[in-house]
Motif scaffolding. Structure first.
Motif, mmCIF file in Angstrom:
data_model
loop_
_atom_site.group_PDB
_atom_site.id
_atom_site.type_symbol
_atom_site.label_atom_id
_atom_site.label_comp_id
_atom_site.label_asym_id
_atom_site.label_seq_id
_atom_site.Cartn_x
_atom_site.Cartn_y
_atom_site.Cartn_z
ATOM 1 N N UNK A 80 0.830 -1.204 0.000
ATOM 2 C CA UNK A 80 0.000 0.000 0.000
ATOM 3 C C UNK A 80 0.869 1.260 0.000
ATOM 4 N N UNK A 81 0.334 2.321 -0.578
ATOM 5 C CA UNK A 81 1.039 3.602 -0.665
ATOM 6 C C UNK A 81 0.177 4.679 -0.013
ATOM 7 N N UNK A 82 0.838 5.709 0.499
ATOM 8 C CA UNK A 82 0.145 6.873 1.041
ATOM 9 C C UNK A 82 0.029 7.934 -0.035
ATOM 10 N N UNK A 83 -1.117 8.594 -0.086
ATOM 11 C CA UNK A 83 -1.335 9.691 -1.007
ATOM 12 C C UNK A 83 -1.798 10.900 -0.212
ATOM 13 N N UNK A 84 -1.297 12.074 -0.551
ATOM 14 C CA UNK A 84 -1.735 13.322 0.062
ATOM 15 C C UNK A 84 -2.765 13.962 -0.862
ATOM 16 N N UNK A 85 -3.965 14.151 -0.349
ATOM 17 C CA UNK A 85 -5.059 14.741 -1.124
ATOM 18 C C UNK A 85 -5.219 16.179 -0.670
ATOM 19 N N UNK A 86 -5.093 17.109 -1.609
ATOM 20 C CA UNK A 86 -5.238 18.518 -1.276
ATOM 21 C C UNK A 86 -6.718 18.872 -1.249
ATOM 22 N N UNK A 87 -7.135 19.495 -0.145
ATOM 23 C CA UNK A 87 -8.531 19.886 0.044
ATOM 24 C C UNK A 87 -8.568 21.331 0.505
ATOM 25 N N UNK A 88 -9.760 21.901 0.568
ATOM 26 C CA UNK A 88 -9.887 23.258 1.082
ATOM 27 C C UNK A 88 -9.523 23.281 2.563
ATOM 28 N N UNK A 89 -8.730 24.254 2.959
ATOM 29 C CA UNK A 89 -8.331 24.378 4.363
ATOM 30 C C UNK A 89 -9.577 24.560 5.227
ATOM 31 N N UNK A 90 -9.639 23.824 6.319
ATOM 32 C CA UNK A 90 -10.795 23.876 7.194
ATOM 33 C C UNK A 90 -11.857 22.843 6.864
ATOM 34 N N UNK A 91 -11.727 22.169 5.739
ATOM 35 C CA UNK A 91 -12.708 21.174 5.308
ATOM 36 C C UNK A 91 -12.175 19.742 5.442
ATOM 37 N N UNK A 92 -11.048 19.567 6.122
ATOM 38 C CA UNK A 92 -10.394 18.258 6.190
ATOM 39 C C UNK A 92 -11.289 17.187 6.818
ATOM 40 N N UNK A 93 -11.941 17.514 7.929
ATOM 41 C CA UNK A 93 -12.782 16.522 8.606
ATOM 42 C C UNK A 93 -14.020 16.178 7.788
ATOM 43 N N UNK A 94 -14.567 17.150 7.086
ATOM 44 C CA UNK A 94 -15.723 16.894 6.223
ATOM 45 C C UNK A 94 -15.325 15.959 5.084
ATOM 46 N N UNK A 95 -14.147 16.188 4.506
ATOM 47 C CA UNK A 95 -13.649 15.318 3.433
ATOM 48 C C UNK A 95 -13.405 13.916 3.979
ATOM 49 N N UNK A 96 -12.849 13.816 5.176
ATOM 50 C CA UNK A 96 -12.617 12.524 5.817
ATOM 51 C C UNK A 96 -13.919 11.745 5.959
ATOM 52 N N UNK A 97 -14.966 12.402 6.452
ATOM 53 C CA UNK A 97 -16.271 11.747 6.614
ATOM 54 C C UNK A 97 -16.843 11.314 5.272
ATOM 55 N N UNK A 98 -16.781 12.193 4.279
ATOM 56 C CA UNK A 98 -17.335 11.871 2.963
ATOM 57 C C UNK A 98 -16.582 10.728 2.299
ATOM 58 N N UNK A 99 -15.253 10.714 2.407
ATOM 59 C CA UNK A 99 -14.473 9.620 1.831
ATOM 60 C C UNK A 99 -14.795 8.296 2.516
ATOM 61 N N UNK A 100 -14.938 8.329 3.836
ATOM 62 C CA UNK A 100 -15.254 7.114 4.576
ATOM 63 C C UNK A 100 -16.604 6.545 4.146
ATOM 64 N N UNK A 101 -17.606 7.405 4.026
ATOM 65 C CA UNK A 101 -18.926 6.961 3.571
ATOM 66 C C UNK A 101 -18.870 6.424 2.148
ATOM 67 N N UNK A 102 -18.138 7.110 1.285
ATOM 68 C CA UNK A 102 -18.045 6.706 -0.118
ATOM 69 C C UNK A 102 -17.351 5.356 -0.258
ATOM 70 N N UNK A 103 -16.321 5.121 0.540
ATOM 71 C CA UNK A 103 -15.604 3.844 0.488
ATOM 72 C C UNK A 103 -16.535 2.700 0.888
ATOM 73 N N UNK A 104 -17.386 2.936 1.886
ATOM 74 C CA UNK A 104 -18.326 1.895 2.308
ATOM 75 C C UNK A 104 -19.381 1.627 1.240
ATOM 76 N N UNK A 105 -19.947 2.686 0.656
ATOM 77 C CA UNK A 105 -21.015 2.498 -0.326
ATOM 78 C C UNK A 105 -20.496 1.906 -1.629
#
Length: 72
Positions: free
Chosen positions: A8-33
């Motif tokens: 496995x490799x690590x990737x850094x995803x650039x997001x809007x500053x202050x939106x990191x936790x929202x992106x984390x939640x959305x990615x987690x939900x998307x991975x499950x669905x």
């Protein structure tokens, strides 16, 4: 640890500053669905605990190490 996890490799995803936790939640939900848990093992927002003294009172806050980035 499986052979796939070892490669496995690590990737850094650039997001809007202050939106990191929202992106984390959305990615987690998307991975499950999308049933992508075989490909994405971990998602983190790098943070650290910082102790500060203001007006004679000690307070502990959580600070982002890399604002605007999520590690996948």
């Amino acid at each position: 640890m499986t052979e796939e996890e070892k490669r496995a490799q690590w990737f850094a995803v650039q997001v809007l500053a202050g939106q990191e936790n929202k992106v984390l939640d959305n990615l987690t939900k998307r991975i499950k669905t999308e049933e992508m848990s075989d490909f994405v093992y971990e998602i983190i927002v790098p943070t650290e605990r910082v102790s500060e003294v203001k007006r004679g009172k000690k307070s502990e806050t959580v600070r982002k190490l890399m604002p605007g980035y999520v590690l996948v």
